[in-house]
Design a protein around this motif. Structure first.
Motif, PDB file in Angstrom:
ATOM      1  N   PRO A 295      37.181  20.133 -11.118  1.00  0.00           N
ATOM      2  CA  PRO A 295      36.279  20.927 -10.070  1.00  0.00           C
ATOM      3  C   PRO A 295      36.180  22.197 -10.634  1.00  0.00           C
ATOM      4  N   VAL A 296      37.353  23.002 -11.412  1.00  0.00           N
ATOM      5  CA  VAL A 296      37.285  24.442 -11.704  1.00  0.00           C
ATOM      6  C   VAL A 296      36.383  24.496 -12.974  1.00  0.00           C
ATOM      7  N   LYS A 297      36.423  23.503 -13.994  1.00  0.00           N
ATOM      8  CA  LYS A 297      35.448  23.480 -15.036  1.00  0.00           C
ATOM      9  C   LYS A 297      33.898  23.465 -14.594  1.00  0.00           C
ATOM     10  N   ASN A 298      33.689  22.515 -13.512  1.00  0.00           N
ATOM     11  CA  ASN A 298      32.396  22.437 -13.108  1.00  0.00           C
ATOM     12  C   ASN A 298      31.950  23.671 -12.157  1.00  0.00           C
ATOM     13  N   CYS A 299      32.730  24.373 -11.582  1.00  0.00           N
ATOM     14  CA  CYS A 299      32.645  25.724 -10.815  1.00  0.00           C
ATOM     15  C   CYS A 299      32.195  26.587 -12.122  1.00  0.00           C
ATOM     16  N   ALA A 300      33.083  26.961 -13.133  1.00  0.00           N
ATOM     17  CA  ALA A 300      32.864  27.566 -13.937  1.00  0.00           C
ATOM     18  C   ALA A 300      31.475  27.548 -14.654  1.00  0.00           C
ATOM     19  N   GLN A 301      30.938  26.549 -14.916  1.00  0.00           N
ATOM     20  CA  GLN A 301      29.738  26.143 -15.670  1.00  0.00           C
ATOM     21  C   GLN A 301      28.738  26.443 -14.378  1.00  0.00           C
TER      22      GLN A 301
ATOM     23  N   THR B 130      43.228  30.010 -25.226  1.00  0.00           N
ATOM     24  CA  THR B 130      43.102  31.007 -23.834  1.00  0.00           C
ATOM     25  C   THR B 130      42.023  31.961 -24.286  1.00  0.00           C
ATOM     26  N   GLY B 131      41.254  31.808 -25.114  1.00  0.00           N
ATOM     27  CA  GLY B 131      40.152  32.764 -25.385  1.00  0.00           C
ATOM     28  C   GLY B 131      40.830  33.950 -26.191  1.00  0.00           C
ATOM     29  N   PRO B 132      39.782  34.941 -26.184  1.00  0.00           N
ATOM     30  CA  PRO B 132      40.189  36.492 -26.924  1.00  0.00           C
ATOM     31  C   PRO B 132      41.820  36.870 -26.630  1.00  0.00           C
ATOM     32  N   SER B 133      42.334  37.367 -27.255  1.00  0.00           N
ATOM     33  CA  SER B 133      43.577  37.929 -27.082  1.00  0.00           C
ATOM     34  C   SER B 133      43.741  39.347 -26.770  1.00  0.00           C
ATOM     35  N   GLY B 134      44.242  39.629 -25.598  1.00  0.00           N
ATOM     36  CA  GLY B 134      44.399  40.939 -25.244  1.00  0.00           C
ATOM     37  C   GLY B 134      43.019  41.718 -24.673  1.00  0.00           C
TER      38      GLY B 134
ATOM     39  N   VAL C 148      39.275  39.852 -15.821  1.00  0.00           N
ATOM     40  CA  VAL C 148      40.174  38.943 -15.060  1.00  0.00           C
ATOM     41  C   VAL C 148      40.077  37.399 -16.121  1.00  0.00           C
ATOM     42  N   LEU C 149      41.195  36.796 -16.553  1.00  0.00           N
ATOM     43  CA  LEU C 149      41.284  35.665 -17.193  1.00  0.00           C
ATOM     44  C   LEU C 149      41.940  34.628 -15.964  1.00  0.00           C
ATOM     45  N   PHE C 150      41.113  33.463 -15.592  1.00  0.00           N
ATOM     46  CA  PHE C 150      41.338  32.936 -14.304  1.00  0.00           C
ATOM     47  C   PHE C 150      42.027  31.292 -15.109  1.00  0.00           C
ATOM     48  N   PHE C 151      43.088  30.820 -14.560  1.00  0.00           N
ATOM     49  CA  PHE C 151      43.659  29.448 -14.915  1.00  0.00           C
ATOM     50  C   PHE C 151      43.617  28.698 -13.650  1.00  0.00           C
TER      51      PHE C 151
ATOM     52  N   GLU D   4      30.918  49.799  -6.115  1.00  0.00           N
ATOM     53  CA  GLU D   4      32.295  49.947  -6.462  1.00  0.00           C
ATOM     54  C   GLU D   4      32.642  48.472  -6.910  1.00  0.00           C
ATOM     55  N   PRO D   5      32.115  47.882  -7.780  1.00  0.00           N
ATOM     56  CA  PRO D   5      32.576  46.471  -7.931  1.00  0.00           C
ATOM     57  C   PRO D   5      34.085  46.211  -8.468  1.00  0.00           C
ATOM     58  N   LEU D   6      34.560  45.108  -8.090  1.00  0.00           N
ATOM     59  CA  LEU D   6      35.879  44.865  -8.258  1.00  0.00           C
ATOM     60  C   LEU D   6      36.363  44.375  -9.703  1.00  0.00           C
ATOM     61  N   ILE D   7      35.333  43.416 -10.109  1.00  0.00           N
ATOM     62  CA  ILE D   7      35.421  42.830 -11.507  1.00  0.00           C
ATOM     63  C   ILE D   7      34.205  42.907 -12.177  1.00  0.00           C
ATOM     64  N   ASP D   8      34.428  43.179 -13.840  1.00  0.00           N
ATOM     65  CA  ASP D   8      33.368  43.232 -14.378  1.00  0.00           C
ATOM     66  C   ASP D   8      33.238  42.248 -15.395  1.00  0.00           C
ATOM     67  N   ARG D   9      34.497  41.477 -15.795  1.00  0.00           N
ATOM     68  CA  ARG D   9      34.587  40.515 -16.638  1.00  0.00           C
ATOM     69  C   ARG D   9      35.341  39.403 -16.252  1.00  0.00           C
ATOM     70  N   LEU D  10      34.912  37.978 -16.115  1.00  0.00           N
ATOM     71  CA  LEU D  10      35.491  36.777 -15.771  1.00  0.00           C
ATOM     72  C   LEU D  10      35.488  35.759 -16.456  1.00  0.00           C
ATOM     73  N   GLU D  11      36.469  34.965 -17.113  1.00  0.00           N
ATOM     74  CA  GLU D  11      36.703  34.072 -17.955  1.00  0.00           C
ATOM     75  C   GLU D  11      37.627  32.842 -17.220  1.00  0.00           C
ATOM     76  N   VAL D  12      37.344  31.698 -17.603  1.00  0.00           N
ATOM     77  CA  VAL D  12      38.194  30.696 -17.043  1.00  0.00           C
ATOM     78  C   VAL D  12      38.931  29.889 -18.261  1.00  0.00           C
ATOM     79  N   VAL D  13      40.220  29.541 -17.983  1.00  0.00           N
ATOM     80  CA  VAL D  13      40.849  28.618 -18.710  1.00  0.00           C
ATOM     81  C   VAL D  13      41.237  27.392 -17.834  1.00  0.00           C
ATOM     82  N   THR D  14      40.983  26.052 -18.251  1.00  0.00           N
ATOM     83  CA  THR D  14      41.249  24.853 -17.597  1.00  0.00           C
ATOM     84  C   THR D  14      41.689  23.894 -18.474  1.00  0.00           C
ATOM     85  N   LEU D  15      42.036  22.692 -17.806  1.00  0.00           N
ATOM     86  CA  LEU D  15      42.787  21.646 -18.677  1.00  0.00           C
ATOM     87  C   LEU D  15      41.878  20.599 -19.153  1.00  0.00           C
ATOM     88  N   PRO D  16      42.122  20.022 -20.220  1.00  0.00           N
ATOM     89  CA  PRO D  16      41.186  18.782 -20.698  1.00  0.00           C
ATOM     90  C   PRO D  16      41.366  17.814 -19.566  1.00  0.00           C
TER      91      PRO D  16
END
Length: 386
Positions: free
Chosen positions: A78-84, A96-100, A33-36, A58-70
């Motif tokens: 708040p989202v950037k602080n939470c991701a950190q 937006t990170g690695p494509s595809g 999942v890529l989260f915005f 039975e995990p639901l997610i095995d990869r999670l990355e975040v995109v936020t605004l400057p």
């Protein structure tokens, strides 16, 4: 024809990139999942996704990355602080990170349109957690407008993102929620953020089937929730009723205090109350003719300022004029010189006036344009280009 061929080529190219980098789409969890997102509403969904990433049978997610605004804020969004806090890989838009390399995207309060090429990188598309019962309140401020317009029922919609337009995609899941009486927008946001996070996890648990059952939004009942502006905080005493002013306070007051004009000075008003809840406030005074909108009286027994507006009165407990003042402080320091004890007569200037920010804004914009023109002429003169 040409446009259709170009679009088909782009879709094919994006799909090919996705298959080459991801391989065939996964048919079941765990998802990548890529989260915005940006704000507190979005944080609740991010927390739910992170919790779903924890090791289990039975995990639901095995990869999670975040995109936020400057953000110019030192404390960050708040989202950037939470991701950190969760030590998640974070990217700053438009990166937006690695494509595809993700199965599905998730958007919550992001405020940017995703391009068609970006959406097509996700085999299952991009989901949006939107805090309204679409198609009512499309746009960036649905919770505020629900409170502002006195909606008794709102909700959350999980929809699929479409390019070029906000909040028009097909509905995957919806739930209604009855708005509590006297609820502020911030309080409603906290409630809907939890509801939205739970709905998102429910959709992800059976994503392929959820997408099969999606439906287009109805054409009826479409309303829009534009961004909140500072001008919205200016009370229009001649136009707004007590109910409308109280709803405005509940909608934006906690973050953008309501404003008015007192003797040429901008003042902020806090802690509004309904006048009918004030004991011993004479009915004949409430309905007295000749008192103009903005007129201010002081209700001593409840220590409340009572202000005339359209079709009634509204109470105010706190005023900010250079510093925070109680209603009693404001009366003793500013109103008393115009009153005689037990008098119902108000001096013509002793009232609140509607603050019109648009005039000030236009004047400043005009001054800025003139300044820029003069600066440009000076630059040209100095370089000898005239």
């Amino acid at each position: 024809m040409r446009g259709g061929l170009l679009r088909a080529w782009r879709e094919g190219a994006a799909a090919a990139r996705g298959l080459a980098e991801l391989g065939p789409p996964r048919g079941k969890p765990p998802w990548r999942v890529l989260f915005f997102g940006t704000d507190d509403f979005a944080v609740e969904s991010l927390r739910a996704l992170e919790a779903a990433r924890e090791p289990r049978e039975e995990p639901l997610i095995d990869r999670l990355e975040v995109v936020t605004l400057p953000s110019p804020l030192l404390r960050g969004l708040p989202v950037k602080n939470c991701a950190q806090q969760f030590k998640l890989p974070t990217h700053e838009w438009p990166d937006t990170g690695p494509s595809g390399q993700f199965d599905v995207g998730v958007v919550a309060s992001f405020g940017r349109l995703l391009s068609e090429d970006l959406i097509l990188q996700f085999p299952y598309g991009v989901l949006n957690v939107h805090p309204s019962y679409l198609p009512r309140w499309r746009g960036p401020a649905p919770i505020i407008h629900a409170v502002l317009h006195g909606d008794t029922v709102t909700g959350v919609t999980i929809m699929q993102i479409k390019p070029k337009r906000f909040d028009v995609g097909p509905i995957i899941k919806q739930e209604r929620y009855a708005v509590p009486s006297q609820c502020t927008a911030k309080e409603l946001e906290a409630i809907l953020s939890k509801l939205g996070a739970n709905m998102l996890i429910s959709v992800l648990k059976n994503l392929p089937e959820s997408l099969k059952n999606k439906r287009e939004q109805p054409n009826e009942g479409v309303t829009f929730a534009p961004k909140v502006t500072v001008a919205m905080s200016c009370i229009k005493w001649e136009e707004q009723t007590p109910e409308q002013i109280l709803r405005l306070q509940h909608a934006i007051g906690p973050t953008l205090p309501l404003q008015t004009l007192w003797m040429g000075n901008t003042v902020k008003l806090l802690d509004f109350v309904e006048v009918h809840k004030l004991c011993s406030f004479a009915d004949q005074l409430l309905n007295e003719h000749g008192i103009v909108p903005g007129s201010v009286l002081y209700h001593k027994s409840s220590q409340t300022l009572v202000v005339r507006c359209k079709e009634g009165w509204v109470g105010v407990k706190t005023v900010i004029l250079k510093k925070k003042l109680t209603a009693a402080d404001f009366y003793n320091g500013y109103l008393h010189p115009w009153f005689q004890q037990n008098s119902k007569t108000l001096h013509g200037d002793c009232r609140f006036h509607t603050l019109k920010l648009t005039t000030v804004k236009k004047t400043k914009e005009k001054e800025m344009v003139v300044h820029n023109i003069k600066q440009k002429v000076n630059e040209i003169c100095q370089t000898g280009q005239l």
